[in-house]
Design a protein around this motif. Sequence first.
Motif, PDB file in Angstrom:
ATOM      1  N   PHE A  72     -40.048  24.161 -32.299  1.00 50.30           N
ATOM      2  CA  PHE A  72     -38.653  24.539 -32.067  1.00 50.30           C
ATOM      3  C   PHE A  72     -37.752  24.016 -33.184  1.00 50.30           C
ATOM      4  O   PHE A  72     -36.769  24.670 -33.546  1.00 50.30           O
ATOM      5  N   ALA A  73     -38.065  22.849 -33.725  1.00 54.79           N
ATOM      6  CA  ALA A  73     -37.296  22.332 -34.863  1.00 54.79           C
ATOM      7  C   ALA A  73     -37.460  23.235 -36.089  1.00 54.79           C
ATOM      8  O   ALA A  73     -36.505  23.466 -36.838  1.00 54.79           O
ATOM      9  N   VAL A  74     -38.667  23.763 -36.270  1.00 59.82           N
ATOM     10  CA  VAL A  74     -38.911  24.712 -37.362  1.00 59.82           C
ATOM     11  C   VAL A  74     -38.123  25.996 -37.126  1.00 59.82           C
ATOM     12  O   VAL A  74     -37.561  26.580 -38.066  1.00 59.82           O
ATOM     13  N   ASN A  75     -38.057  26.449 -35.865  1.00 61.80           N
ATOM     14  CA  ASN A  75     -37.266  27.640 -35.547  1.00 61.80           C
ATOM     15  C   ASN A  75     -35.807  27.464 -35.969  1.00 61.80           C
ATOM     16  O   ASN A  75     -35.208  28.351 -36.581  1.00 61.80           O
ATOM     17  N   ILE A  76     -35.245  26.312 -35.636  1.00 67.60           N
ATOM     18  CA  ILE A  76     -33.850  26.043 -35.987  1.00 67.60           C
ATOM     19  C   ILE A  76     -33.680  25.973 -37.504  1.00 67.60           C
ATOM     20  O   ILE A  76     -32.741  26.546 -38.072  1.00 67.60           O
ATOM     21  N   SER A  77     -34.591  25.282 -38.178  1.00 73.79           N
ATOM     22  CA  SER A  77     -34.488  25.092 -39.628  1.00 73.79           C
ATOM     23  C   SER A  77     -34.616  26.417 -40.376  1.00 73.79           C
ATOM     24  O   SER A  77     -33.844  26.694 -41.308  1.00 73.79           O
ATOM     25  N   ASN A  78     -35.572  27.230 -39.974  1.00 70.38           N
ATOM     26  CA  ASN A  78     -35.818  28.497 -40.676  1.00 70.38           C
ATOM     27  C   ASN A  78     -34.638  29.455 -40.522  1.00 70.38           C
ATOM     28  O   ASN A  78     -34.195  30.067 -41.494  1.00 70.38           O
ATOM     29  N   THR A  79     -34.123  29.583 -39.307  1.00 70.32           N
ATOM     30  CA  THR A  79     -32.996  30.485 -39.098  1.00 70.32           C
ATOM     31  C   THR A  79     -31.714  29.949 -39.741  1.00 70.32           C
ATOM     32  O   THR A  79     -30.899  30.726 -40.253  1.00 70.32           O
ATOM     33  N   THR A  80     -31.549  28.626 -39.745  1.00 68.11           N
ATOM     34  CA  THR A  80     -30.353  28.035 -40.359  1.00 68.11           C
ATOM     35  C   THR A  80     -30.364  28.210 -41.866  1.00 68.11           C
ATOM     36  O   THR A  80     -29.303  28.266 -42.503  1.00 68.11           O
ATOM     37  N   ALA A  81     -31.541  28.324 -42.460  1.00 63.23           N
ATOM     38  CA  ALA A  81     -31.630  28.536 -43.904  1.00 63.23           C
ATOM     39  C   ALA A  81     -31.152  29.928 -44.311  1.00 63.23           C
ATOM     40  O   ALA A  81     -30.822  30.153 -45.479  1.00 63.23           O
ATOM     41  N   ILE A  82     -31.060  30.856 -43.349  1.00 64.80           N
ATOM     42  CA  ILE A  82     -30.744  32.247 -43.681  1.00 64.80           C
ATOM     43  C   ILE A  82     -29.513  32.772 -42.941  1.00 64.80           C
ATOM     44  O   ILE A  82     -28.619  33.367 -43.547  1.00 64.80           O
ATOM     45  N   LEU A  83     -29.457  32.573 -41.621  1.00 67.59           N
ATOM     46  CA  LEU A  83     -28.436  33.240 -40.816  1.00 67.59           C
ATOM     47  C   LEU A  83     -26.990  32.859 -41.151  1.00 67.59           C
ATOM     48  O   LEU A  83     -26.131  33.748 -41.190  1.00 67.59           O
ATOM     49  N   PRO A  84     -26.645  31.580 -41.374  1.00 65.41           N
ATOM     50  CA  PRO A  84     -25.242  31.287 -41.709  1.00 65.41           C
ATOM     51  C   PRO A  84     -24.755  32.036 -42.946  1.00 65.41           C
ATOM     52  O   PRO A  84     -23.651  32.599 -42.945  1.00 65.41           O
ATOM     53  N   LYS A  85     -25.565  32.070 -43.993  1.00 65.17           N
ATOM     54  CA  LYS A  85     -25.213  32.819 -45.195  1.00 65.17           C
ATOM     55  C   LYS A  85     -25.105  34.309 -44.892  1.00 65.17           C
ATOM     56  O   LYS A  85     -24.181  34.998 -45.368  1.00 65.17           O
ATOM     57  N   PHE A  86     -26.020  34.819 -44.087  1.00 64.94           N
ATOM     58  CA  PHE A  86     -26.008  36.232 -43.729  1.00 64.94           C
ATOM     59  C   PHE A  86     -24.756  36.584 -42.921  1.00 64.94           C
ATOM     60  O   PHE A  86     -24.141  37.638 -43.123  1.00 64.94           O
ATOM     61  N   LEU A  87     -24.347  35.708 -42.021  1.00 63.39           N
ATOM     62  CA  LEU A  87     -23.140  35.949 -41.225  1.00 63.39           C
ATOM     63  C   LEU A  87     -21.899  35.977 -42.111  1.00 63.39           C
ATOM     64  O   LEU A  87     -20.980  36.779 -41.886  1.00 63.39           O
ATOM     65  N   LEU A  88     -21.863  35.121 -43.131  1.00 65.66           N
ATOM     66  CA  LEU A  88     -20.739  35.145 -44.081  1.00 65.66           C
ATOM     67  C   LEU A  88     -20.741  36.439 -44.893  1.00 65.66           C
ATOM     68  O   LEU A  88     -19.671  36.985 -45.210  1.00 65.66           O
ATOM     69  N   GLU A  89     -21.938  36.921 -45.216  1.00 67.96           N
ATOM     70  CA  GLU A  89     -22.033  38.204 -45.922  1.00 67.96           C
ATOM     71  C   GLU A  89     -21.460  39.334 -45.072  1.00 67.96           C
ATOM     72  O   GLU A  89     -20.714  40.187 -45.571  1.00 67.96           O
ATOM     73  N   LEU A  90     -21.811  39.330 -43.787  1.00 61.07           N
ATOM     74  CA  LEU A  90     -21.346  40.390 -42.903  1.00 61.07           C
ATOM     75  C   LEU A  90     -19.847  40.310 -42.647  1.00 61.07           C
ATOM     76  O   LEU A  90     -19.139  41.319 -42.681  1.00 61.07           O
ATOM     77  N   ALA A  91     -19.348  39.113 -42.378  1.00 51.79           N
ATOM     78  CA  ALA A  91     -17.965  38.952 -41.950  1.00 51.79           C
ATOM     79  C   ALA A  91     -16.975  39.035 -43.106  1.00 51.79           C
ATOM     80  O   ALA A  91     -15.922  39.666 -42.994  1.00 51.79           O
TER      81      ALA A  91
END
Length: 342
Positions: A72-91
Amino acid sequence: MEILNPNQTLGFSHSEFVLLGFPGIAKTRQILVIPFLSIYVVILTGNSLIIHRIWVEKSLHSPMYFLIALLFAVNISNTTAILPKFLLELAFQWNRISLLGCLLQMFTMYFFAVFESGVILLMALDRYLAISRPLRYHDIMTNDFLGRLILVGTVRSTILVTPLVILASRVHFCESNIILNFACENMGLMNLACGDISVPQVVGMVVRVFVTVGDVIFVLVSYINILYAAMKIVVGKARHKALHTCSTHLSVVVLIYTSALSSSIVYRASQSISYDVQNLFSAVYLVIPATLNPFIYGLRVKEIRECLVKTWSNRKTLLSSSIHSRINRTFSVQLTYNKDGN
């Protein structure tokens, strides 16, 4: 096509790249912020909650639950490496990224993907030892031994991913600086290269085959042996519990590798599939396992489920007591006021 013309709209620099995820809906991509942000919140909340329960509950301090928390820690780390930047791209269309930032994101993304596969291998090994060697399990699977295995997994991920990043950093780029993806995926970056890229392609293929095919074979062999040992040795309720636990692990394994396989198949068929569909499958591979894993373990693993129910009950009782206390205090103050007023 105007969006894809870097000389007219986005400038031209190979020290900086443009992540153009979902180019087919560029004008309306802000609508994707809500679903992806909601999914990210669910990932952070669900995975963090179970990690916290495993951490505070002494009854869950065993190798199996520690590996679940690590997954579960890997799940958080992997998505955090991509999704915040992706959300900024979208917004806000903050879709520019430096070459260094792109390489760093690539390393982080692939490192955690390979490390996740390594955790899956350790979970299979742990269940095999627990069922086939029950009398020696605690002597073999000690905290020291488990720590060494995790260290081996970390070294393995570093060794496999580092060459990909080094080769990508030495590629000569030309013509375009637009990556038709929402993250710095290796082949997306290689598509912008000039000259011969056969070496990075071969290395990338070797790493993918070694991790995906090799790990899947190891996991399948492990669970076949687990099933054989469970049917041969364990009886009654113990057999049912062992098979139930292993089926839970196996469902997570199928979910992770099926998502990865689907993404790979869609990417290989890129000539007949749009970039939007490719990126959608990449996003599914990234977020679906991380979103569903906490629900799978929370619902199917009795010990985790009981801890979560206990936590919810305690918080509900505490909230109810707090509300009643405030009501009684307010009522007492009101009676005192009325008495003094009279």
